[in-house]
Design a protein around this motif. Structure first.
Motif, PDB file in Angstrom:
ATOM      1  N   MET A   1      32.352  44.635  44.738  1.00  0.00           N
ATOM      2  CA  MET A   1      33.656  44.043  45.019  1.00  0.00           C
ATOM      3  C   MET A   1      34.289  44.760  46.195  1.00  0.00           C
ATOM      4  SD  MET A   1      37.015  43.883  42.526  1.00  0.00           S
ATOM      5  CE  MET A   1      36.185  42.857  41.328  1.00  0.00           C
ATOM      6  N   SER A   2      34.691  44.029  47.216  1.00  0.00           N
ATOM      7  CA  SER A   2      35.293  44.637  48.391  1.00  0.00           C
ATOM      8  C   SER A   2      36.770  44.843  48.181  1.00  0.00           C
ATOM      9  CB  SER A   2      35.066  43.742  49.618  1.00  0.00           C
ATOM     10  OG  SER A   2      35.746  42.523  49.435  1.00  0.00           O
ATOM     11  N   THR A   7      42.206  42.861  42.732  1.00  0.00           N
ATOM     12  CA  THR A   7      43.486  42.488  42.149  1.00  0.00           C
ATOM     13  C   THR A   7      44.420  43.692  42.179  1.00  0.00           C
ATOM     14  OG1 THR A   7      42.830  43.143  39.919  1.00  0.00           O
ATOM     15  CG2 THR A   7      42.333  40.872  40.601  1.00  0.00           C
ATOM     16  N   HIS A   8      45.696  43.426  42.044  1.00  0.00           N
ATOM     17  CA  HIS A   8      46.683  44.515  42.034  1.00  0.00           C
ATOM     18  C   HIS A   8      46.388  45.483  40.895  1.00  0.00           C
ATOM     19  CE1 HIS A   8      50.570  46.511  42.540  1.00  0.00           C
ATOM     20  NE2 HIS A   8      50.708  46.436  41.224  1.00  0.00           N
ATOM     21  N   GLU A   9      46.041  44.946  39.725  1.00  0.00           N
ATOM     22  CA  GLU A   9      45.757  45.795  38.565  1.00  0.00           C
ATOM     23  C   GLU A   9      44.525  46.667  38.808  1.00  0.00           C
ATOM     24  OE1 GLU A   9      44.748  45.373  33.769  1.00  0.00           O
ATOM     25  OE2 GLU A   9      45.250  43.600  34.984  1.00  0.00           O
ATOM     26  N   ARG A  10      43.470  46.070  39.388  1.00  0.00           N
ATOM     27  CA  ARG A  10      42.259  46.845  39.650  1.00  0.00           C
ATOM     28  C   ARG A  10      42.518  47.932  40.685  1.00  0.00           C
ATOM     29  NH1 ARG A  10      37.995  49.142  37.506  1.00  0.00           N
ATOM     30  NH2 ARG A  10      36.235  49.316  38.951  1.00  0.00           N
ATOM     31  N   ARG A  11      43.309  47.617  41.705  1.00  0.00           N
ATOM     32  CA  ARG A  11      43.642  48.612  42.733  1.00  0.00           C
ATOM     33  C   ARG A  11      44.376  49.806  42.122  1.00  0.00           C
ATOM     34  NH1 ARG A  11      44.042  48.774  48.204  1.00  0.00           N
ATOM     35  NH2 ARG A  11      43.290  46.633  48.313  1.00  0.00           N
ATOM     36  N   ARG A  12      45.354  49.511  41.257  1.00  0.00           N
ATOM     37  CA  ARG A  12      46.100  50.598  40.617  1.00  0.00           C
ATOM     38  C   ARG A  12      45.183  51.428  39.715  1.00  0.00           C
ATOM     39  NH1 ARG A  12      49.265  48.702  43.769  1.00  0.00           N
ATOM     40  NH2 ARG A  12      48.134  50.305  44.905  1.00  0.00           N
ATOM     41  N   THR A  13      44.242  50.765  39.046  1.00  0.00           N
ATOM     42  CA  THR A  13      43.294  51.476  38.175  1.00  0.00           C
ATOM     43  C   THR A  13      42.423  52.437  38.989  1.00  0.00           C
ATOM     44  OG1 THR A  13      43.196  49.667  36.570  1.00  0.00           O
ATOM     45  CG2 THR A  13      41.343  51.209  36.589  1.00  0.00           C
ATOM     46  N   ARG A  72      53.621  55.489  47.757  1.00  0.00           N
ATOM     47  CA  ARG A  72      53.715  54.090  47.360  1.00  0.00           C
ATOM     48  C   ARG A  72      52.644  53.238  48.048  1.00  0.00           C
ATOM     49  NH1 ARG A  72      59.531  51.406  47.295  1.00  0.00           N
ATOM     50  NH2 ARG A  72      59.621  52.983  45.633  1.00  0.00           N
ATOM     51  N   ASP A  73      52.356  53.532  49.324  1.00  0.00           N
ATOM     52  CA  ASP A  73      51.329  52.815  50.085  1.00  0.00           C
ATOM     53  C   ASP A  73      50.275  53.822  50.562  1.00  0.00           C
ATOM     54  OD1 ASP A  73      52.665  50.280  49.940  1.00  0.00           O
ATOM     55  OD2 ASP A  73      54.053  51.022  51.462  1.00  0.00           O
ATOM     56  N   PRO A  74      49.299  54.152  49.704  1.00  0.00           N
ATOM     57  CA  PRO A  74      48.307  55.177  50.060  1.00  0.00           C
ATOM     58  C   PRO A  74      47.562  54.884  51.354  1.00  0.00           C
ATOM     59  CG  PRO A  74      48.153  54.626  47.726  1.00  0.00           C
ATOM     60  CD  PRO A  74      49.069  53.612  48.355  1.00  0.00           C
ATOM     61  N   GLU A  75      47.287  53.589  51.626  1.00  0.00           N
ATOM     62  CA  GLU A  75      46.499  53.236  52.803  1.00  0.00           C
ATOM     63  C   GLU A  75      47.187  53.667  54.102  1.00  0.00           C
ATOM     64  OE1 GLU A  75      47.448  51.150  50.471  1.00  0.00           O
ATOM     65  OE2 GLU A  75      45.675  50.264  49.516  1.00  0.00           O
ATOM     66  N   ARG A  76      48.516  53.672  54.080  1.00  0.00           N
ATOM     67  CA  ARG A  76      49.268  54.011  55.282  1.00  0.00           C
ATOM     68  C   ARG A  76      49.036  55.457  55.709  1.00  0.00           C
ATOM     69  NH1 ARG A  76      55.320  52.129  55.092  1.00  0.00           N
ATOM     70  NH2 ARG A  76      54.144  50.165  55.080  1.00  0.00           N
ATOM     71  N   TRP A  77      48.619  56.297  54.750  1.00  0.00           N
ATOM     72  CA  TRP A  77      48.433  57.726  55.025  1.00  0.00           C
ATOM     73  C   TRP A  77      46.974  58.097  55.244  1.00  0.00           C
ATOM     74  CZ3 TRP A  77      52.812  60.432  55.784  1.00  0.00           C
ATOM     75  CH2 TRP A  77      54.002  59.852  55.308  1.00  0.00           C
ATOM     76  N   GLU A  78      46.109  57.093  55.418  1.00  0.00           N
ATOM     77  CA  GLU A  78      44.685  57.365  55.607  1.00  0.00           C
ATOM     78  C   GLU A  78      44.435  58.298  56.791  1.00  0.00           C
ATOM     79  OE1 GLU A  78      41.877  56.565  54.125  1.00  0.00           O
ATOM     80  OE2 GLU A  78      42.439  55.050  52.647  1.00  0.00           O
ATOM     81  N   LEU A 141      37.644  50.702  46.334  1.00  0.00           N
ATOM     82  CA  LEU A 141      39.033  50.588  46.782  1.00  0.00           C
ATOM     83  C   LEU A 141      39.135  50.368  48.282  1.00  0.00           C
ATOM     84  CD1 LEU A 141      42.043  50.789  45.946  1.00  0.00           C
ATOM     85  CD2 LEU A 141      41.861  53.264  46.281  1.00  0.00           C
ATOM     86  N   GLY A 142      38.105  50.797  49.020  1.00  0.00           N
ATOM     87  CA  GLY A 142      38.130  50.710  50.467  1.00  0.00           C
ATOM     88  C   GLY A 142      38.864  51.873  51.086  1.00  0.00           C
TER      89      GLY A 142
END
Length: 220
Positions: A1-2, A7-13, A72-78, A141-142
């Motif tokens: 799964m990319s 889903t939002h739930e899977r991302r949070r998990t 709150r937005d982990p991707e922004r801090w990559e 999660l990517g």
């Protein structure tokens, strides 16, 4: 799964799973650092002391990821977190190179260290498990950061094996130079991984794609 179809739930998990893995990595490395540095000092082992210092660098890398996934937005801090991990890789390489060269030049004689052998053997078992778990979650999660941190954890396992081999061979055959040579090999891999983290190549999904997907999800 990319990452794009999570889903939002899977991302949070997955984010919670990474936080737990990182917390376990930090806790273990704190213990590892204390034991290795103490045992290295007692045995006059530059390799063990360097191994303990490496554990403190691993804590820095893991803490950076833990901090990222409290945002709150982990991707922004990559990008900034990847820079921290890259610095940790280079620092790891510097420590290992310096101590290995010093041991070779000074012909440092290392005493038998049961505690050193025990902690490095334990790390050879534990570190790959933590690395694999974080890498799987990070790839789904990517997250380039989580994958990069998992690579650092795996390098710590390689270093554990190198130091363990050196300690065992030195104890059995008196080959004082074995762990120093292995340490130099590990340093080369650490530099390579540091360069990849700098370029953001630790994950197939680019940081830009993550940000773009995140922005699109907000617009919907």
């Amino acid at each position: 799964m990319s990452a794009g179809v999570l889903t939002h739930e899977r991302r949070r998990t997955l984010e919670r799973r990474i936080r737990w893995i990182v917390a376990a990595t930090i806790a273990y490395n704190l213990v590892e650092a204390l034991v290795a540095i103490t045992a290295g000092t007692i045995a006059s082992s530059a390799a063990l002391i360097a191994f303990g210092l490496d554990s403190t660098i691993e804590v820095l890398s893991a803490a950076a990821v833990a901090w990222q996934f409290t945002r709150r937005d982990p991707e922004r801090w990559e990008r900034p977190t990847l820079r921290v991990i890259a610095v940790a890789f280079f620092a790891l390489a510097a420590y290992v190179t310096a101590t290995s060269v010093l041991a070779l030049v000074a012909r440092v004689e290392v005493e038998h260290s049961p505690a050193g052998i025990a902690i490095t053997a334990l790390s050879v078992v534990i570190m790959p498990v933590l690395s694999l778990a974080e890498r799987r979650a990070g790839r789904e999660l990517g997250s380039a950061t989580a994958v990069a941190d998992s690579k650092q954890t795996l390098i710590c396992a390689y270093l554990s094996a190198a130091v363990l081999g050196g300690l065992v061979v030195n104890s059995l055959f008196g080959w004082w130079w074995a762990d120093a040579v292995a340490g130099l090999v590990i340093a080369v891999f650490a530099v390579r991984e540091g360069r990849e983290a700098c370029r953001g190549e630790a994950c197939a999904t680019s940081v830009g794609m993550l940000l773009e997907d995140d922005g699109q999800s907000r617009d919907e």
